[in-house]
Design an enzyme around this catalytic site. Sequence first.
Site, PDB file in Angstrom:
ATOM      1  N   GLY A  19      43.841  77.141 -62.423  1.00 26.18           N
ATOM      2  CA  GLY A  19      45.228  76.754 -62.211  1.00 26.18           C
ATOM      3  C   GLY A  19      46.121  77.399 -63.250  1.00 26.18           C
ATOM      4  O   GLY A  19      45.647  77.959 -64.235  1.00 26.18           O
ATOM      5  N   ASP A 135      52.722  60.356 -70.118  1.00 28.22           N
ATOM      6  CA  ASP A 135      52.805  61.055 -68.828  1.00 28.22           C
ATOM      7  C   ASP A 135      51.564  60.767 -67.992  1.00 28.22           C
ATOM      8  O   ASP A 135      50.969  61.666 -67.394  1.00 28.22           O
ATOM      9  CB  ASP A 135      52.968  62.561 -69.042  1.00 28.22           C
ATOM     10  CG  ASP A 135      53.407  63.292 -67.761  1.00 28.22           C
ATOM     11  OD1 ASP A 135      53.989  62.630 -66.879  1.00 28.22           O
ATOM     12  OD2 ASP A 135      53.143  64.498 -67.641  1.00 28.22           O
TER      13      ASP A 135
END
Length: 444
Positions: A19, A135
């Site tokens: 990724g 997060d």
Amino acid sequence: MGKKGHVLMQKYEFGCLLGQGTFAKVYHARDLRTGDDVAIKVIDKERVLKVGLVDQIKREISIMRMVKHPNVLQLYEVLATKTKIYFIIEYAKGGELFNKLANNGRLSENKARKYFQQLISAVDFCHSKGVYHRDLKPENLLLDENGVLKVADFGLSVLVESRHQENMLHTVCGTPAYLAPEVISRHGYDGAKVDIWACGVILFVLLAGYLPFYDLNLMALYNKVSNADYKCPNWVSIETRRLLAKILDPNPHTRISTAKIMGSYWFRKGLNSKSDKMKKEVTTNVALVDSSIEIVGVCEHQSPAIAENHALVKPTYLNAFDIISLSAGLDLTALFANNNEQDGVKFTSTSSASSIISSLEDIARVLEMKIIKNDGGLMKLERLREGRIGALSIDAEIFEFTPSFHLVEIKKSCGDTLEYQKILKEDIRPALKDIVWVWQGEQQ
């Protein structure tokens, strides 16, 4: 750098690209020394310097060095060249938990609980180190080849040395649908309470297959979040709804804590105490980041906050006289001990200092005692409620013979002796049996 087949510093062979983002790419790789799979996060130094993310990168490295837990993605090593920074991290073969949701829609209550147990365990550990993720969301929760959950991406996390009122956090960061009401209000927030709220949103998503708070209009979304305006689907059990209501409480002062979540009946269903002990042992045996790689070599300027040693408890070293005096035949302490000192016990352990500290922290959490640490090897465990003759306070001091052999002294510093003796016998000694080599004064 980073092409398939390329070898990094004669240590790691690059595989396929997993990724990429604006500043980094992540590759699958193989450790040439062990043959193990790893992931390598490659960060472009020039881009990081241009946008001023140097401190964020250094903070992420520092925090990932601290949080060694079986449900946190591990940072093994940091390498650097003139143009790149390389994070060598644990490879999560199972991919994102988000993908599992995308494929299955939603999870059964038992399956959701299994992941939630691991998530809370990791978050509680991070909080005990003063680390707040900020997060948390399914996209940042990975799975290894055995389906074990791994919390990842500490890029927005923060390390708070003290949690007094003046140290409230103010930076608004995270993903809108997972933000707590107090973050939106911009009045300052407690990082722990914010992470707990995000965990509640994640639990809802695992059970329902969709977000509890959603709106295309951002202000409308924030209004729903601020009022905790959500509805559970009819297949969610009453017991689960009660827990969700305590987690998704818009008032951070009354929102449930991780300790109370872990103590709830719903959370403890299916927990295996033996596997918990194994997890604690794994926590202390994870390979440390190569300390020979200095952060100065990664970025041009070193932050004093990153350079400092974050170990909160350093064992006291014992000299030759101390060691000799521990011999059963030469122990003269009983001749000089006052009544308070008679309340103390000692044990030796072949476990690491960090393992001993972790065990003492676990005991404090179970007993709902506050932990106070200093850098002289001393930990204080204090009861929050008053006892018969004041609040109980227990001192635990760690002395180091060698890095793999320690002496630990536990004694009451104030409070009711009977209460202390009861806790020592019924709670502390049984909880420490896995790390105790021998209790002093007991022939084994």
